[in-house]
Design a protein around this motif. Sequence first.
Motif, mmCIF file in Angstrom:
data_model
loop_
_atom_site.group_PDB
_atom_site.id
_atom_site.type_symbol
_atom_site.label_atom_id
_atom_site.label_comp_id
_atom_site.label_asym_id
_atom_site.label_seq_id
_atom_site.Cartn_x
_atom_site.Cartn_y
_atom_site.Cartn_z
ATOM 1 N N LYS A 60 22.307 12.003 -46.363
ATOM 2 C CA LYS A 60 21.260 13.003 -46.538
ATOM 3 C C LYS A 60 21.344 13.952 -45.355
ATOM 4 O O LYS A 60 21.314 13.519 -44.202
ATOM 5 C CB LYS A 60 19.878 12.348 -46.584
ATOM 6 N N ASN B 139 19.814 17.244 -43.342
ATOM 7 C CA ASN B 139 18.656 18.114 -43.143
ATOM 8 C C ASN B 139 19.147 19.544 -42.908
ATOM 9 O O ASN B 139 19.554 19.888 -41.801
ATOM 10 C CB ASN B 139 17.822 17.633 -41.959
ATOM 11 N N GLY C 291 15.364 24.721 -44.837
ATOM 12 C CA GLY C 291 14.169 23.888 -44.812
ATOM 13 C C GLY C 291 14.113 22.802 -45.863
ATOM 14 O O GLY C 291 13.034 22.482 -46.371
ATOM 15 N N LYS C 292 15.266 22.198 -46.203
ATOM 16 C CA LYS C 292 15.231 21.087 -47.148
ATOM 17 C C LYS C 292 16.377 20.120 -46.877
ATOM 18 O O LYS C 292 17.377 20.469 -46.243
ATOM 19 C CB LYS C 292 15.283 21.585 -48.591
ATOM 20 N N VAL D 71 19.402 17.807 -48.285
ATOM 21 C CA VAL D 71 20.322 17.824 -49.420
ATOM 22 C C VAL D 71 21.261 16.631 -49.354
ATOM 23 O O VAL D 71 21.493 16.057 -48.286
ATOM 24 C CB VAL D 71 21.151 19.130 -49.461
ATOM 25 N N GLU E 2 24.763 18.847 -52.740
ATOM 26 C CA GLU E 2 24.275 18.699 -54.115
ATOM 27 C C GLU E 2 25.402 18.933 -55.128
ATOM 28 O O GLU E 2 25.203 19.508 -56.195
ATOM 29 C CB GLU E 2 23.116 19.673 -54.384
#
Length: 250
Positions: A187, A189, A194-195, A197, A223
């Motif tokens: 994962k 950051n 601001g998310k 992925v 993704e």
Amino acid sequence: MRRILFGAVVLAVSLGSVATADEQDDAKAILDEAIKVQGGEAALGKVVGLYFKVRGTAYDEDNQRTRLSFEWFIQGYDKERTVSLDGDNKVTEVEAINGKEGWTKDGDQATEKLSKDQLESRREEIYLNWVTMLVPLKAKGFRLSSLAETSIAGRKAVGILVVQDKHDPVSLYFDKETHLLIEYERKYNNVAVGKVVDEECKYSDYRNVRETKQPFKMEVFWEGKKVYDLRISEMKLHEKPLDDSLFSKP
């Protein structure tokens, strides 16, 4: 230039004690075989610093391409310096991380401190690259468990989940036949948007460097969409600490 680095789907499942013990034994066997084929613990364990010269391509959401060129210095799991270069090999940006401090200098502009989120994200990238040297995973503080066999780029692969209390989990996958590291998943950051992925990085084009095997090609996906194509043109594995000035405020 924006960040790359090297991927893991990280869902930790709580299992019974017997199953966990089996997973740990399987993970240890996978790791030991991978270390062996990539040069052995003695050769890999000598490395305390890394240097890469990289060229590549970044892809945005509209599939527009941007050429990348940078030098990257890494020491341990908490120090790095990235020097971004233009087409004429002139420095356009310098970023330095030294433990709990980090800075960036864009061209002739004043040096800026990295934000807390930026620094944390960068430190995870340094840690990730150190983890992929494999030998550090034999130290205390790492909890390893095996992952289900899968297929990556048409090759059967086995994997291990790497858990360490101070860092995010990472999944490492190895070619079942050659035992070379061919992918990481994690994962990521993405502070810029601001998310968080799902990031994965595929490794290939292994070459010999100081009695070890190292990948010279990386493909990074967020993704499932490719965001970076990277090729290493020069790599150095250092057995002595790098100059401290590399990690000072630029």
